[in-house]
Design an enzyme around this catalytic site. Structure first.
Site, PDB file in Angstrom:
ATOM      1  N   LYS A  61       0.798  -1.227   0.000  1.00  0.00           N
ATOM      2  CA  LYS A  61       0.000   0.000   0.000  1.00  0.00           C
ATOM      3  C   LYS A  61       0.833   1.281   0.000  1.00  0.00           C
ATOM      4  O   LYS A  61       0.371   2.332  -0.474  1.00  0.00           O
ATOM      5  CB  LYS A  61      -0.945   0.006   1.203  1.00  0.00           C
ATOM      6  CG  LYS A  61      -2.098  -0.976   1.110  1.00  0.00           C
ATOM      7  CD  LYS A  61      -3.122  -0.551   0.081  1.00  0.00           C
ATOM      8  CE  LYS A  61      -4.384  -1.400   0.166  1.00  0.00           C
ATOM      9  NZ  LYS A  61      -5.406  -0.948  -0.804  1.00  0.00           N
ATOM     10  N   SER A 311       0.735 -10.046  -0.676  1.00  0.00           N
ATOM     11  CA  SER A 311       0.521  -8.600  -0.677  1.00  0.00           C
ATOM     12  C   SER A 311       0.754  -7.916   0.658  1.00  0.00           C
ATOM     13  O   SER A 311       0.987  -6.708   0.700  1.00  0.00           O
ATOM     14  CB  SER A 311      -0.902  -8.291  -1.156  1.00  0.00           C
ATOM     15  OG  SER A 311      -1.859  -8.937  -0.329  1.00  0.00           O
TER      16      SER A 311
END
Length: 409
Positions: A61, A311
């Protein structure tokens, strides 16, 4: 600029991703690419793990958040930024803002894990707790932006954010040029869209597979309808991909460039997280483990070499404990069994003696003596056992029955 403007709906190109890569130089790590012999053997093709769980702030992110905030005009930076998130996006925005000297206000649900709240504050953001679910938190952040003039940083629905996430795709092609399939988790779609833009422009032969949790799978019905369709009450342990509606910008990209979207169950997510921890020695959150779950669910169904994008690794310790226990149960390595026995001195010792012959490890024992369904001389015992797999579980049950015990469940 707020979500929904003409600028936010423009397309994302390879040049955008390459520009984002330059912006992120010296900021985001080029995360490791690790091969997994164990997973390769299980799936039947070479598997490599792209370790974004080792990125700064513990997830991908930071990439999109930094590119988005770095692209703001001076007057926009001066007004500050605002975001809403239960964890990973919050930390990405907090660190990116701190590095760029921009004030950040981050709204988080009241039930957000304390480690994620603490980390977001430590990265320099002002944290405001609002609402019980992310939708309520998101509404509060957008209201704050409208009232105070702060720039709302959407977690996935903006081209700059998608371009930043797309730098993961460029790194994959550089680190594993022979890749034939990339598997990536999908929530709102920013990461999958960014990777698809970068990879398909340079290697249109590479297959992109998205993965969603069954309880929060908004993309399959949306793709069938040809437009973003909301899913009511999305529910999954994988909070990183628990999004009820695809973003308009990533949806358009996913629709055209992602080859397939699969779904995985909670049991598959638990088993995948456990495998990453035990065999790859990597701490991965459930959303980050979703590509591994998909590969385990359909071994041999994708051409290799395969790159699975891990992720993120921001898993709350309390959730990790629960998920690991769930994963062990799904693999037949944790067994809860209830049985009845005669309530007399030495009965429990005799039962444990029978179990010792099976080599099962007793984790917990509890008694029930007041159930109206029990006979006058009966007691019910619940045992939590650590076992070695489904075959061992069956052996334990058989041993107890052969010893004369009534096994209830």
């Amino acid at each position: 600029m707020s979500y929904g403007t003409a600028d936010s709906l423009r397309s994302v190109t390879l040049d955008d991703v390459r520009g984002a890569q330059k912006t992120l130089s010296g900021v985001a790590r080029v995360t490791a690419m690790e091969s997994s012999r164990h997973l390769s053997r299980l799936v039947g093709t070479p598997i490599h793990l792209k370790c974004e769980n080792l990125q700064r702030t513990g997830s991908f992110k930071l990439r999109g958040a930094y590119v988005r905030i770095a692209g703001l005009l001076p007057e926009e930076r001066a007004a500050g930024v605002v975001a809403a998130s239960a964890g990973n996006h919050a930390q990405g925005v907090a660190l990116a803002s701190s590095l760029l000297g921009v004030h950040a206000t981050v709204f988080m649900p009241r039930g957000a894990p304390l480690p994620k709240i603490s980390a977001t504050r430590d990265y320099g953001a002002e944290v405001r707790l609002h609402g019980q679910v992310v939708d309520e938190t998101l509404a509060a952040a957008q209201e704050y932006a409208a009232r105070n003039g702060a720039v709302f940083i959407h977690p996935f629905d903006h081209p700059d954010v998608i371009a930043g996430q797309g730098t993961v795709g460029l790194e994959i092609l550089d680190q594993c040029p022979q890749v034939r399939t990339i598997v990536v988790g999908i929530g709102g779609g920013g990461l999958a869209a960014g990777i698809a833009v970068a990879v398909k422009a340079l290697r249109p032969d590479v297959r992109i597979v998205g993965v969603q949790a069954e309880g929060a799978a908004a993309y399959p019905p949306s793709l069938a309808a040809g437009r973003p369709v909301p899913v009511r009450n999305p529910a999954t342990m994988a909070d990183g991909i628990r999004v009820g509606r695809p973003g308009a910008v990533p949806f358009g990209i996913v629709e055209h460039l992602v080859d397939e979207v699969r779904t995985v169950s909670e049991d598959q997510l638990s088993a995948a997280l456990l495998l990453c921890l035990e065999r790859a020695k990597l701490v991965v959150e459930p959303a980050g483990a979703s590509p591994v779950a998909a590969l385990l669910g359909e071994a041999g169904a994708v051409p290799g070499p395969v790159v699975a994008v891990l992720s993120g690794g921001n898993v709350d310790p309390v959730l990790l404990q629960r998920v690991l226990r769930h994963g062990m149960a799904a693999q037949g390595r944790y067994l809860a069994v209830r049985l009845r026995l005669t309530d007399r001195p030495g009965a429990l010792a005799t039962l444990l003696g029978a179990l010792s012959a099976t080599d099962a490890n007793v984790l917990d024992v509890s008694h029930i003596r007041t159930d109206p369904g029990l006979g006058f001389t009966e007691a019910e015992v619940e045992l939590h056992l650590e076992t070695k797999g489904p075959v061992h579980c069956a052996e334990v049950g058989r041993t107890l029955r052969d010893a004369g015990y009534t096994v209830i469940g």
